[in-house]
Scaffold this motif. Structure first.
Motif, PDB file in Angstrom:
ATOM      1  N   VAL A 188       0.891  -1.149  -0.161  1.00 50.72           N
ATOM      2  CA  VAL A 188      -0.083  -0.089  -0.022  1.00 50.72           C
ATOM      3  C   VAL A 188       0.936   1.392   0.064  1.00 50.72           C
ATOM      4  O   VAL A 188       1.792   1.236   0.763  1.00 50.72           O
ATOM      5  CB  VAL A 188      -0.885  -0.218   1.293  1.00 50.72           C
ATOM      6  CG1 VAL A 188      -1.895   1.418   1.108  1.00 50.72           C
ATOM      7  CG2 VAL A 188      -1.573  -1.211   1.460  1.00 50.72           C
ATOM      8  N   GLU A 189       0.596   2.279  -0.849  1.00 53.00           N
ATOM      9  CA  GLU A 189       1.368   3.456  -0.980  1.00 53.00           C
ATOM     10  C   GLU A 189       0.285   4.481  -0.730  1.00 53.00           C
ATOM     11  O   GLU A 189      -0.778   4.768  -1.431  1.00 53.00           O
ATOM     12  CB  GLU A 189       1.976   3.658  -2.140  1.00 53.00           C
ATOM     13  CG  GLU A 189       3.030   2.306  -2.474  1.00 53.00           C
ATOM     14  CD  GLU A 189       3.602   2.298  -3.933  1.00 53.00           C
ATOM     15  OE1 GLU A 189       4.578   3.055  -4.114  1.00 53.00           O
ATOM     16  OE2 GLU A 189       3.069   1.786  -5.026  1.00 53.00           O
ATOM     17  N   VAL A 190       0.724   5.526  -0.077  1.00 53.00           N
ATOM     18  CA  VAL A 190      -0.049   6.911   0.302  1.00 53.00           C
ATOM     19  C   VAL A 190       0.799   7.916  -0.193  1.00 53.00           C
ATOM     20  O   VAL A 190       1.857   8.141   0.403  1.00 53.00           O
ATOM     21  CB  VAL A 190      -0.672   6.881   1.512  1.00 53.00           C
ATOM     22  CG1 VAL A 190      -1.693   8.244   1.623  1.00 53.00           C
ATOM     23  CG2 VAL A 190      -1.617   5.497   1.853  1.00 53.00           C
ATOM     24  N   GLU A 191       0.196   9.018  -0.939  1.00 58.47           N
ATOM     25  CA  GLU A 191       0.851  10.271  -1.329  1.00 58.47           C
ATOM     26  C   GLU A 191      -0.106  11.596  -1.049  1.00 58.47           C
ATOM     27  O   GLU A 191      -1.214  11.442  -1.319  1.00 58.47           O
ATOM     28  CB  GLU A 191       1.594  10.267  -2.439  1.00 58.47           C
ATOM     29  CG  GLU A 191       2.285  11.503  -2.869  1.00 58.47           C
ATOM     30  CD  GLU A 191       2.780  11.813  -4.405  1.00 58.47           C
ATOM     31  OE1 GLU A 191       3.584  12.404  -4.457  1.00 58.47           O
ATOM     32  OE2 GLU A 191       2.510  10.739  -5.137  1.00 58.47           O
ATOM     33  N   VAL A 192       0.383  12.418  -0.395  1.00 60.31           N
ATOM     34  CA  VAL A 192       0.009  13.734  -0.252  1.00 60.31           C
ATOM     35  C   VAL A 192       0.669  14.876  -0.925  1.00 60.31           C
ATOM     36  O   VAL A 192       1.822  14.982  -0.829  1.00 60.31           O
ATOM     37  CB  VAL A 192      -0.305  14.071   1.229  1.00 60.31           C
ATOM     38  CG1 VAL A 192      -1.094  15.760   1.401  1.00 60.31           C
ATOM     39  CG2 VAL A 192      -1.324  13.303   1.867  1.00 60.31           C
ATOM     40  N   ASP A 193      -0.014  15.476  -1.776  1.00 64.84           N
ATOM     41  CA  ASP A 193       0.624  16.659  -2.528  1.00 64.84           C
ATOM     42  C   ASP A 193      -0.215  17.821  -2.864  1.00 64.84           C
ATOM     43  O   ASP A 193      -1.363  17.677  -2.203  1.00 64.84           O
ATOM     44  CB  ASP A 193       1.330  16.139  -3.799  1.00 64.84           C
ATOM     45  CG  ASP A 193       0.089  15.931  -5.062  1.00 64.84           C
ATOM     46  OD1 ASP A 193      -0.954  15.835  -4.557  1.00 64.84           O
ATOM     47  OD2 ASP A 193       0.694  15.537  -6.139  1.00 64.84           O
ATOM     48  N   ALA A 194       0.365  19.024  -3.185  1.00 62.41           N
ATOM     49  CA  ALA A 194      -0.302  19.975  -3.331  1.00 62.41           C
ATOM     50  C   ALA A 194      -0.131  20.687  -4.793  1.00 62.41           C
ATOM     51  O   ALA A 194       0.829  21.413  -5.119  1.00 62.41           O
ATOM     52  CB  ALA A 194      -0.036  21.314  -2.545  1.00 62.41           C
ATOM     53  N   PRO A 195      -0.727  20.011  -5.873  1.00 63.20           N
ATOM     54  CA  PRO A 195      -0.480  20.117  -7.304  1.00 63.20           C
ATOM     55  C   PRO A 195      -0.268  21.448  -7.583  1.00 63.20           C
ATOM     56  O   PRO A 195       0.224  21.912  -8.754  1.00 63.20           O
ATOM     57  CB  PRO A 195      -1.279  19.075  -7.861  1.00 63.20           C
ATOM     58  CG  PRO A 195      -2.216  18.992  -7.050  1.00 63.20           C
ATOM     59  CD  PRO A 195      -1.793  19.098  -5.740  1.00 63.20           C
ATOM     60  N   THR A 196      -1.410  22.433  -7.016  1.00 62.95           N
ATOM     61  CA  THR A 196      -1.307  23.818  -7.394  1.00 62.95           C
ATOM     62  C   THR A 196      -0.329  24.902  -6.916  1.00 62.95           C
ATOM     63  O   THR A 196      -0.512  25.705  -7.140  1.00 62.95           O
ATOM     64  CB  THR A 196      -2.933  24.325  -7.229  1.00 62.95           C
ATOM     65  OG1 THR A 196      -3.138  24.340  -5.833  1.00 62.95           O
ATOM     66  CG2 THR A 196      -3.736  23.403  -8.021  1.00 62.95           C
ATOM     67  N   ALA A 197       0.300  24.303  -5.724  1.00 62.28           N
ATOM     68  CA  ALA A 197       1.317  25.069  -5.060  1.00 62.28           C
ATOM     69  C   ALA A 197       2.518  25.298  -6.017  1.00 62.28           C
ATOM     70  O   ALA A 197       2.948  24.303  -6.598  1.00 62.28           O
ATOM     71  CB  ALA A 197       1.411  24.590  -3.658  1.00 62.28           C
ATOM     72  N   PRO A 198       3.221  26.452  -5.909  1.00 62.07           N
ATOM     73  CA  PRO A 198       4.568  26.561  -6.400  1.00 62.07           C
ATOM     74  C   PRO A 198       5.493  25.371  -6.044  1.00 62.07           C
ATOM     75  O   PRO A 198       5.492  25.040  -4.688  1.00 62.07           O
ATOM     76  CB  PRO A 198       5.203  27.622  -5.586  1.00 62.07           C
ATOM     77  CG  PRO A 198       3.935  28.597  -4.996  1.00 62.07           C
ATOM     78  CD  PRO A 198       3.044  27.586  -5.009  1.00 62.07           C
ATOM     79  N   GLY A 199       6.012  24.858  -6.858  1.00 62.56           N
ATOM     80  CA  GLY A 199       6.902  23.567  -6.578  1.00 62.56           C
ATOM     81  C   GLY A 199       6.147  22.327  -6.290  1.00 62.56           C
ATOM     82  O   GLY A 199       6.729  21.267  -6.371  1.00 62.56           O
ATOM     83  N   ALA A 200       4.734  22.156  -6.410  1.00 65.67           N
ATOM     84  CA  ALA A 200       4.031  21.101  -6.251  1.00 65.67           C
ATOM     85  C   ALA A 200       4.681  20.177  -5.343  1.00 65.67           C
ATOM     86  O   ALA A 200       4.933  19.006  -5.200  1.00 65.67           O
ATOM     87  CB  ALA A 200       3.869  20.170  -7.534  1.00 65.67           C
ATOM     88  N   PRO A 201       4.614  20.820  -4.049  1.00 63.73           N
ATOM     89  CA  PRO A 201       5.267  19.848  -2.849  1.00 63.73           C
ATOM     90  C   PRO A 201       4.607  18.753  -2.575  1.00 63.73           C
ATOM     91  O   PRO A 201       3.283  18.632  -2.666  1.00 63.73           O
ATOM     92  CB  PRO A 201       5.249  20.813  -1.858  1.00 63.73           C
ATOM     93  CG  PRO A 201       4.269  21.982  -1.964  1.00 63.73           C
ATOM     94  CD  PRO A 201       4.064  21.987  -3.423  1.00 63.73           C
ATOM     95  N   SER A 202       5.381  17.548  -2.187  1.00 64.51           N
ATOM     96  CA  SER A 202       4.786  16.179  -2.283  1.00 64.51           C
ATOM     97  C   SER A 202       5.300  15.481  -0.745  1.00 64.51           C
ATOM     98  O   SER A 202       6.616  15.993  -0.443  1.00 64.51           O
ATOM     99  CB  SER A 202       4.979  15.130  -3.480  1.00 64.51           C
ATOM    100  OG  SER A 202       4.780  14.033  -3.054  1.00 64.51           O
ATOM    101  N   SER A 203       4.531  14.796  -0.383  1.00 61.29           N
ATOM    102  CA  SER A 203       5.005  14.206   0.908  1.00 61.29           C
ATOM    103  C   SER A 203       5.871  12.770   0.372  1.00 61.29           C
ATOM    104  O   SER A 203       6.687  12.441   1.403  1.00 61.29           O
ATOM    105  CB  SER A 203       3.749  13.441   1.793  1.00 61.29           C
ATOM    106  OG  SER A 203       3.049  12.323   0.933  1.00 61.29           O
ATOM    107  N   GLY A 204       5.978  12.465  -0.911  1.00 53.60           N
ATOM    108  CA  GLY A 204       6.513  11.135  -1.440  1.00 53.60           C
ATOM    109  C   GLY A 204       5.513  10.208  -1.051  1.00 53.60           C
ATOM    110  O   GLY A 204       4.569  10.264  -0.391  1.00 53.60           O
ATOM    111  N   ARG A 205       5.919   9.051  -1.699  1.00 56.81           N
ATOM    112  CA  ARG A 205       4.845   7.814  -1.305  1.00 56.81           C
ATOM    113  C   ARG A 205       5.250   6.869  -0.152  1.00 56.81           C
ATOM    114  O   ARG A 205       6.515   6.415   0.034  1.00 56.81           O
ATOM    115  CB  ARG A 205       5.123   6.806  -2.450  1.00 56.81           C
ATOM    116  CG  ARG A 205       4.361   7.459  -3.771  1.00 56.81           C
ATOM    117  CD  ARG A 205       4.135   6.349  -4.572  1.00 56.81           C
ATOM    118  NE  ARG A 205       3.405   7.023  -5.932  1.00 56.81           N
ATOM    119  CZ  ARG A 205       2.865   6.173  -6.931  1.00 56.81           C
ATOM    120  NH1 ARG A 205       2.795   4.875  -6.881  1.00 56.81           N
ATOM    121  NH2 ARG A 205       2.383   6.743  -7.930  1.00 56.81           N
ATOM    122  N   LEU A 206       4.244   7.064   0.916  1.00 55.43           N
ATOM    123  CA  LEU A 206       4.244   6.150   2.229  1.00 55.43           C
ATOM    124  C   LEU A 206       4.181   4.778   1.769  1.00 55.43           C
ATOM    125  O   LEU A 206       3.169   4.398   1.567  1.00 55.43           O
ATOM    126  CB  LEU A 206       3.565   6.889   3.277  1.00 55.43           C
ATOM    127  CG  LEU A 206       3.281   5.984   4.453  1.00 55.43           C
ATOM    128  CD1 LEU A 206       4.458   6.185   5.395  1.00 55.43           C
ATOM    129  CD2 LEU A 206       1.840   6.504   5.213  1.00 55.43           C
TER     130      LEU A 206
END
Length: 508
Positions: free
Chosen positions: A210-228
């Protein structure tokens, strides 16, 4: 708080690798029960306000960890979630400033074993508090760099995307959880709030990844948690019934865990016989006037003889009971079954919680009145829900207290023993036998001083109209007898008396 839009926790080294995805070991982890509209629609209920439960810090795991499905269980479910990590202490903060107290957001997975839910109603202590059941990480996203309404949450199982939603789909905004919880306790730096899961949560088995990711695709640089990343393995340890309750599942738990009956491989739920039937106010008013004896006579004319629940009496002599049936089934007590199924949020409590306005709880106790089948708390719950009454072919415990509640109750009498002496609450909203009569959810239940009768919904209007017509006719005959007329030829009416009656009817 880090000033980078996406930061690892390498700079905030922790000695315990379980907390590699966090600033450190959290003081408390608070999880939201139901928060996404998609999940609420799937579950068929939408909360008016958030509700919560705690998870222990010992349940946290880092990305790349394994999670055990305990021996003897089958329903380990994942729930991809956005995790909020508190950056500055929050106590009595207003909604408009609540987000300022969030330091970071990241990915989390709120795993749970549905086999262990029943005895921990709402608390999820055993089902979700196990070691490794709260993976978090792998990276933190600076909360100041993202719009809390525009975070995206995605979950994959074995590479297949199974959850894809955004925080715009929340019933409650993320900041509301912080403001709400701060009314009750101090949220301290490092505390974690798990903000609920969208639709798509389901069961995983050993070998699944199981993989989970949170990101902010509309924010500058599209920050992401990476895949858990979490891998499911089979646990070797089971449970000792001598020290606590053991896993127990039924089809309702399977449907909840998998997300639907179809996903669980179950047949579609049987619809109540009266799924399309509505007991209208007009029909209720007619049934109020119709005696059970008259309804019984009309059903007998239509070939239905086995419709009167035998051996029960009203708790309040002048009561009239009218409603549609919900059903609850008890089986004979067997100690191992009671240990597994009788405690916690068992089918008896589930059934009374599901009881609605105008409905009658009909309980199958096999005619055994040597233990109670309900007490005052359940009667109060039914009364508060607007239920029409309760019918049991067993006994009532706390009899005087139940009578004081005021809800119509028909039973075989009083008994002081708890139901565990004779019964195990087994299932609800199924076809049952009560007092020798088959009762299905949705059947119409009518009771008075003569007893209780079960009417198939499709016959209600026809039967009640015929019963009222017969009541009017019998009343006219009674008046004639009171005037001194002989019964012969009048009851039942011969042709001459019938003509007089019909002429009287026409003259109205």
């Amino acid at each position: 708080m880090s000033t980078d839009s996406t930061s690892t926790t390498d700079a905030t080294t922790t000695a315990d690798p379980r907390f590699a995805g966090l600033p450190g070991r959290p003081g408390k982890i608070i999880a939201v029960h139901l928060s996404y509209a998609s999940r609420a629609d799937q579950r068929g209920r939408r909360p008016a306000s958030p509700s919560y439960f705690f998870k222990p810090a010992s349940s946290v795991a880092a990305s790349g960890s394994t999670i055990e499905r305990p021996a003897g269980t089958e329903l380990l479910a994942f729930e991809g979630e956005v995790a909020l990590v508190i950056g500055t202490a929050a106590r009595h903060v207003p909604l408009e400033r609540a987000w300022d107290h969030v330091g970071w957001v990241t990915a989390s997975d709120d795993f749970g074993v549905y086999d262990l839910r029943a005895n921990d109603k709402g608390s999820n202590v055993r089902s979700k508090g196990r070691d490794g059941y709260t993976p978090i990480g792998p990276r933190l996203i600076d909360a100041r760099t993202v719009d809390p309404h525009a975070l995206r949450l995605r979950t994959w199982v074995n590479g297949e995307l199974v959850q894809d939603d955004t925080t715009a789909g929340l019933i409650f905004p993320l900041a509301q959880f912080v403001a709400d919880l701060s009314q009750h306790m101090t949220l301290e730096p490092g505390d974690v709030i798990l903000t609920g899961t969208p639709a798509g949560s389901s069961v995983v088995v050993p070998g699944d990844v199981v993989e989970v990711e949170v990101d902010a695709p509309t924010a500058p640089g599209a920050p992401s948690s990476g895949r858990l990343v979490t891998t499911v393995v089979q646990g070797e340890h089971g449970f000792d019934p001598a020290v606590g309750s053991v896993p127990a599942v039924d089809d309702a738990q399977r449907a909840d865990a998998w997300g639907s009956r179809e996903a669980a491989g179950l047949a579609p739920a049987a619809q109540p016989a009266a799924a399309a039937f509505v007991l209208t106010p007009e029909l209720r008013a007619k049934l109020e006037k119709a005696p059970v004896a008259g309804l019984s006579a009309q059903l007998r004319k239509r070939g239905l003889n086995n419709v009167v629940i035998d051996g029960i009496r009203p708790m309040h002599p002048d009561t009239k009971l009218i409603g549609t049936a919900r059903t609850l089934r008890f089986i004979p007590n067997r100690e191992d079954l009671f240990k597994a199924h009788g405690g916690g949020y068992n089918p008896q409590k589930q059934a009374f919680d599901a009881l609605g306005a105008g409905e009658v709880m009909v309980i199958e106790a096999r005619g055994d009145a040597t233990a109670g089948t309900l007490g005052d708390i359940l009667a109060i719950r039914a009364h508060a829900a607007g239920a029409a009454g309760i019918v049991t072919d067993g006994a009532v415990r706390d009899y005087d207290a139940v009578a004081a509640v005021g809800i119509p109750v028909f039973s075989k009498g009083a008994h002081p023993a708890v139901l565990g002496r004779r019964h195990v609450a087994w299932d609800h909203d199924v076809t049952i036998g009560c007092g020798g009569v088959a009762v299905q959810p949705g059947d119409v239940i009518v009771g008075d001083g003569d007893g209780v009768i079960v009417i198939p919904p499709g016959l209600v209007e026809e039967v009640v109209d015929a019963a009222l017509a017969q009541e009017d006719e019998d009343g006219w005959i009674a008046d004639r007898v009171a005037d001194g007329e002989r019964i012969e030829g009048l009851f039942p009416m011969n042709a001459a008396w019938r003509e007089r009656y019909e002429q009287r009817e026409e003259g109205r």
